[in-house]
Write a protein that holds these residues in place. Structure first.
Motif, PDB file in Angstrom:
ATOM      1  N   MET A   1      41.771  50.660  42.269  1.00 58.14           N
ATOM      2  CA  MET A   1      42.560  49.449  42.253  1.00 58.14           C
ATOM      3  C   MET A   1      43.061  49.217  40.831  1.00 58.14           C
ATOM      4  N   ILE A   2      44.343  49.205  40.674  1.00 59.88           N
ATOM      5  CA  ILE A   2      44.935  48.964  39.364  1.00 59.88           C
ATOM      6  C   ILE A   2      45.885  47.782  39.489  1.00 59.88           C
ATOM      7  N   TYR A   3      45.487  46.642  38.948  1.00 63.10           N
ATOM      8  CA  TYR A   3      46.308  45.445  39.008  1.00 63.10           C
ATOM      9  C   TYR A   3      46.463  44.796  37.643  1.00 63.10           C
ATOM     10  N   GLY A   4      46.180  45.541  36.595  1.00 63.98           N
ATOM     11  CA  GLY A   4      46.338  45.008  35.248  1.00 63.98           C
ATOM     12  C   GLY A   4      45.530  43.747  35.054  1.00 63.98           C
ATOM     13  N   LYS A   5      46.159  42.722  34.524  1.00 55.76           N
ATOM     14  CA  LYS A   5      45.473  41.467  34.238  1.00 55.76           C
ATOM     15  C   LYS A   5      45.519  40.508  35.419  1.00 55.76           C
ATOM     16  N   ARG A   6      45.919  40.977  36.580  1.00 60.10           N
ATOM     17  CA  ARG A   6      46.050  40.085  37.735  1.00 60.10           C
ATOM     18  C   ARG A   6      44.845  40.146  38.670  1.00 60.10           C
ATOM     19  N   PHE A   7      43.880  41.021  38.392  1.00 64.87           N
ATOM     20  CA  PHE A   7      42.652  41.096  39.172  1.00 64.87           C
ATOM     21  C   PHE A   7      41.461  41.201  38.236  1.00 64.87           C
ATOM     22  N   HIS A   8      40.513  40.285  38.379  1.00 66.40           N
ATOM     23  CA  HIS A   8      39.304  40.287  37.568  1.00 66.40           C
ATOM     24  C   HIS A   8      38.110  40.158  38.500  1.00 66.40           C
ATOM     25  N   HIS A   9      37.080  40.925  38.230  1.00 69.90           N
ATOM     26  CA  HIS A   9      35.846  40.769  39.004  1.00 69.90           C
ATOM     27  C   HIS A   9      34.655  40.805  38.066  1.00 69.90           C
ATOM     28  N   GLY A  10      33.606  40.118  38.477  1.00 69.51           N
ATOM     29  CA  GLY A  10      32.402  40.038  37.678  1.00 69.51           C
ATOM     30  C   GLY A  10      31.490  41.229  37.899  1.00 69.51           C
ATOM     31  N   LYS A  11      30.282  41.089  37.396  1.00 68.92           N
ATOM     32  CA  LYS A  11      29.268  42.137  37.520  1.00 68.92           C
ATOM     33  C   LYS A  11      28.809  42.246  38.973  1.00 68.92           C
ATOM     34  N   ARG A  12      28.454  43.455  39.366  1.00 68.49           N
ATOM     35  CA  ARG A  12      27.892  43.738  40.687  1.00 68.49           C
ATOM     36  C   ARG A  12      28.810  43.314  41.832  1.00 68.49           C
ATOM     37  N   PHE A  13      30.101  43.481  41.647  1.00 66.55           N
ATOM     38  CA  PHE A  13      31.108  43.273  42.698  1.00 66.55           C
ATOM     39  C   PHE A  13      30.974  44.434  43.677  1.00 66.55           C
ATOM     40  N   GLN A  14      30.728  44.136  44.951  1.00 69.87           N
ATOM     41  CA  GLN A  14      30.505  45.189  45.945  1.00 69.87           C
ATOM     42  C   GLN A  14      31.370  44.965  47.177  1.00 69.87           C
ATOM     43  N   PHE A  15      31.818  46.071  47.765  1.00 62.25           N
ATOM     44  CA  PHE A  15      32.547  45.986  49.026  1.00 62.25           C
ATOM     45  C   PHE A  15      32.271  47.228  49.852  1.00 62.25           C
ATOM     46  N   ARG A  16      32.364  47.071  51.160  1.00 64.79           N
ATOM     47  CA  ARG A  16      32.172  48.191  52.083  1.00 64.79           C
ATOM     48  C   ARG A  16      33.515  48.717  52.543  1.00 64.79           C
ATOM     49  N   LYS A  17      33.470  49.647  53.494  1.00 59.79           N
ATOM     50  CA  LYS A  17      34.689  50.349  53.909  1.00 59.79           C
ATOM     51  C   LYS A  17      35.756  49.400  54.433  1.00 59.79           C
ATOM     52  N   GLY A  18      36.985  49.792  54.195  1.00 64.09           N
ATOM     53  CA  GLY A  18      38.134  49.057  54.697  1.00 64.09           C
ATOM     54  C   GLY A  18      38.511  47.827  53.890  1.00 64.09           C
ATOM     55  N   PHE A  19      37.886  47.613  52.731  1.00 66.57           N
ATOM     56  CA  PHE A  19      38.262  46.472  51.886  1.00 66.57           C
ATOM     57  C   PHE A  19      39.691  46.654  51.401  1.00 66.57           C
ATOM     58  N   SER A  20      40.474  45.585  51.464  1.00 70.04           N
ATOM     59  CA  SER A  20      41.875  45.660  51.071  1.00 70.04           C
ATOM     60  C   SER A  20      42.213  44.514  50.127  1.00 70.04           C
ATOM     61  N   LEU A  21      42.916  44.822  49.054  1.00 73.23           N
ATOM     62  CA  LEU A  21      43.352  43.818  48.090  1.00 73.23           C
ATOM     63  C   LEU A  21      44.834  44.019  47.842  1.00 73.23           C
ATOM     64  N   GLY A  22      45.628  42.987  48.119  1.00 69.90           N
ATOM     65  CA  GLY A  22      47.063  43.039  47.868  1.00 69.90           C
ATOM     66  C   GLY A  22      47.458  41.922  46.933  1.00 69.90           C
ATOM     67  N   ILE A  23      48.076  42.263  45.820  1.00 68.88           N
ATOM     68  CA  ILE A  23      48.545  41.262  44.870  1.00 68.88           C
ATOM     69  C   ILE A  23      50.037  41.474  44.702  1.00 68.88           C
ATOM     70  N   GLU A  24      50.804  40.437  45.053  1.00 73.28           N
ATOM     71  CA  GLU A  24      52.256  40.529  45.024  1.00 73.28           C
ATOM     72  C   GLU A  24      52.830  39.469  44.098  1.00 73.28           C
ATOM     73  N   GLY A  25      54.019  39.688  43.563  1.00 75.18           N
ATOM     74  CA  GLY A  25      54.687  38.698  42.730  1.00 75.18           C
ATOM     75  C   GLY A  25      53.812  38.239  41.579  1.00 75.18           C
ATOM     76  N   GLN A  26      53.575  36.936  41.513  1.00 74.64           N
ATOM     77  CA  GLN A  26      52.769  36.346  40.445  1.00 74.64           C
ATOM     78  C   GLN A  26      51.306  36.172  40.839  1.00 74.64           C
ATOM     79  N   GLY A  27      50.880  36.865  41.872  1.00 75.06           N
ATOM     80  CA  GLY A  27      49.524  36.725  42.385  1.00 75.06           C
ATOM     81  C   GLY A  27      48.444  37.032  41.357  1.00 75.06           C
ATOM     82  N   HIS A  28      47.293  36.369  41.537  1.00 74.63           N
ATOM     83  CA  HIS A  28      46.142  36.563  40.661  1.00 74.63           C
ATOM     84  C   HIS A  28      44.883  36.357  41.484  1.00 74.63           C
ATOM     85  N   VAL A  29      43.914  37.258  41.339  1.00 72.82           N
ATOM     86  CA  VAL A  29      42.642  37.166  42.067  1.00 72.82           C
ATOM     87  C   VAL A  29      41.504  37.282  41.073  1.00 72.82           C
ATOM     88  N   GLU A  30      40.541  36.362  41.190  1.00 71.44           N
ATOM     89  CA  GLU A  30      39.354  36.385  40.343  1.00 71.44           C
ATOM     90  C   GLU A  30      38.125  36.279  41.238  1.00 71.44           C
TER      91      GLU A  30
END
Length: 144
Positions: A1-30
């Protein structure tokens, strides 16, 4: 996942199969520390989504901070664009399987969102939201 400064996650961020992250336009996810996403969860952002520490997600949870515009009946919905907002999910929440969280939602700390709920609006700290007999009930969590 490469979203530059628009996606930030903390320590021990975990996900299982099929996890999807979409960031469009000015979107930001923390996403905070110690968060867990079960199978087939997805997050789609055009605005701002913030998830607190220690929050866990059941299977197939969907989070959206935007919605299609549909107020002009002379134009197809798909060309009317989007209305964009925010989603905030507090610390130490449990979001059950098959929950959909819509734009403008603010879920407080230590909340439980029951399986299959569609969430929009504000859920105060320490609440359980569940569907019962085709209505949604908010129940205060009683602590010891």
């Amino acid at each position: 996942m490469i979203y530059g400064k628009r996606f930030h996650h903390g320590k021990r961020f975990q996900f299982r199969k099929g996890f999807s992250l979409g960031i469009e336009g000015q979107g930001h996810v923390e996403v905070g520390d110690d968060c867990f996403f079960n199978n087939y969860c997805s997050i789609v952002s055009q605005g701002n989504i913030k998830i607190g520490d220690g929050t866990i997600f059941g299977e197939n949870v969907k989070i959206y901070d935007h919605n299609h515009r549909f107020n002009d009946i002379t134009r197809p919905i798909k060309v009317q664009g989007y209305s964009v907002g925010t989603v905030e999910i507090g610390n130490h929440c449990w979001i059950g399987s098959n929950v959909t969280i819509l734009k403008g939602t603010k879920i407080g700390d230590n909340c439980v969102i029951g399986a299959g709920c569609v969430v929009s609006g504000e859920i105060p700290n320490g609440m359980i939201l569940k569907q019962s007999k085709n209505i949604f009930e908010k129940i205060r969590i009683i602590s010891k």
